[in-house]
Scaffold this active site. Structure first.
Site, mmCIF file in Angstrom:
data_model
loop_
_atom_site.group_PDB
_atom_site.id
_atom_site.type_symbol
_atom_site.label_atom_id
_atom_site.label_comp_id
_atom_site.label_asym_id
_atom_site.label_seq_id
_atom_site.Cartn_x
_atom_site.Cartn_y
_atom_site.Cartn_z
ATOM 1 N N SER A 184 42.069 40.475 40.063
ATOM 2 C CA SER A 184 41.283 39.389 40.664
ATOM 3 C C SER A 184 41.091 38.309 39.612
ATOM 4 C CB SER A 184 39.920 39.905 41.122
ATOM 5 O OG SER A 184 39.051 38.833 41.456
ATOM 6 N N TYR A 193 32.278 44.943 38.855
ATOM 7 C CA TYR A 193 33.491 44.558 39.585
ATOM 8 C C TYR A 193 34.390 43.688 38.707
ATOM 9 C CZ TYR A 193 36.640 42.443 42.943
ATOM 10 O OH TYR A 193 37.771 42.010 43.593
#
Length: 269
Positions: free
Chosen positions: A142, A155
């Site tokens: 990401s 995350y």
């Protein structure tokens, strides 16, 4: 296997979102599929549709990759099934909660899926691919692996891990015939945001569709990119950032601390 197959692509998190689009696109590119996700009914619906539309062979495995026995089953597939030529490590979960609001058990579960499962599956696939002298591993990271302040810290850290792990894999597998691509999506319109607790992100003007994300990532794979960032329009920015990062490495090799860390006593002498 179906005639003229490119082998089987094993895709995790395949029942919806990015994983389901990868399944669709890879089937249309001539891959047979092994689809892995927790939701068997969704897997069945997707596999039936793709088999009907593409004529490819589609197998499904319902598995929670945070369950050790289920994860071990997928590891065994990757080690022992010579039909598998591609692994797409897409399964993952996110959060927008801060350390003051988040549940640490949920964070541990996130680490298990985003890091541990991805690592174990890669460790199962890489030697098998290297032994054959061919194979492709696609790891979904990401942009928050770089822009770490944007979402939940665990995350972001998990996605930084995926990016770093990809660099090391590319080093270790160089010359072995195994391709490793790390894909860094930005905000993408999937159920990820519902689970993460910020569903309205799916409607933002800056949010990319999963179809566009996967299509761009596959073009990046075709072009031989090691790291693909579909939303970054100026690719030279990544090239420069990465070159600067690598240029730092030899500058860490010093036996003494930098002068700025000298104690007051040393400075006074």
């Amino acid at each position: 296997m179906t005639a003229s197959t490119k082998g089987f692509a094993l895709i995790t998190g395949a029942s919806a979102g990015i994983g389901a689009i990868y399944a669709d696109r890879l089937a249309r590119r001539g891959f047979d599929l092994i689809l892995v996700a927790r939701n068997q009914s969704r897997l069945n619906a997707l596999s039936e549709r793709l088999a009907r539309e593409t004529g490819r062979s589609i197998e499904t495995v319902a598995a929670d990759l945070n369950d050790k026995s289920a994860l071990a089953k997928i590891e065994s597939l990757l080690r022992d099934d010579p039909r598998i030529t591609m692994l797409v490590n897409n399964a993952g979960v996110g959060s927008v909660a801060s350390v003051l609001d988040g549940n640490v058990d949920a964070m541990e579960s996130m680490i298990g899926l985003n890091i541990t499962a991805l690592t174990r599956l890669t460790y199962a696939a890489a030697p098998a691919f290297a032994a054959k002298g061919s194979g492709t591993i696609v790891n979904i990271s990401s942009v928050v692996g770089i822009a770490v302040e944007l979402l939940n810290g665990v995350y972001s850290a998990s996605k930084s891990y995926v990016l770093s792990f990809g660099h090391a894999l590319q080093r270790d597998l160089a010359g072995k015939g195994v391709r490793v691509q790390t894909v860094l999506p930005a905000a993408t319109a999937t159920e990820f945001w519902d689970v993460a607790g910020y569903a309205k992100q799916k409607e933002a003007a800056s949010t990319m569709t999963a179809d566009d994300l996967v299509d761009a990532a596959l073009v990046g794979l075709d072009q031989g990119e090691l790291v693909t960032i579909p939303t970054l329009h100026d690719g030279d920015q990544w090239t420069k950032w990465e070159a600067d990062r690598r240029a730092l490495a030899p500058r860490f090799a010093n036996a003494k601390a930098a002068p700025r860390y000298a104690s007051n006593a040393e400075t006074a002498e």
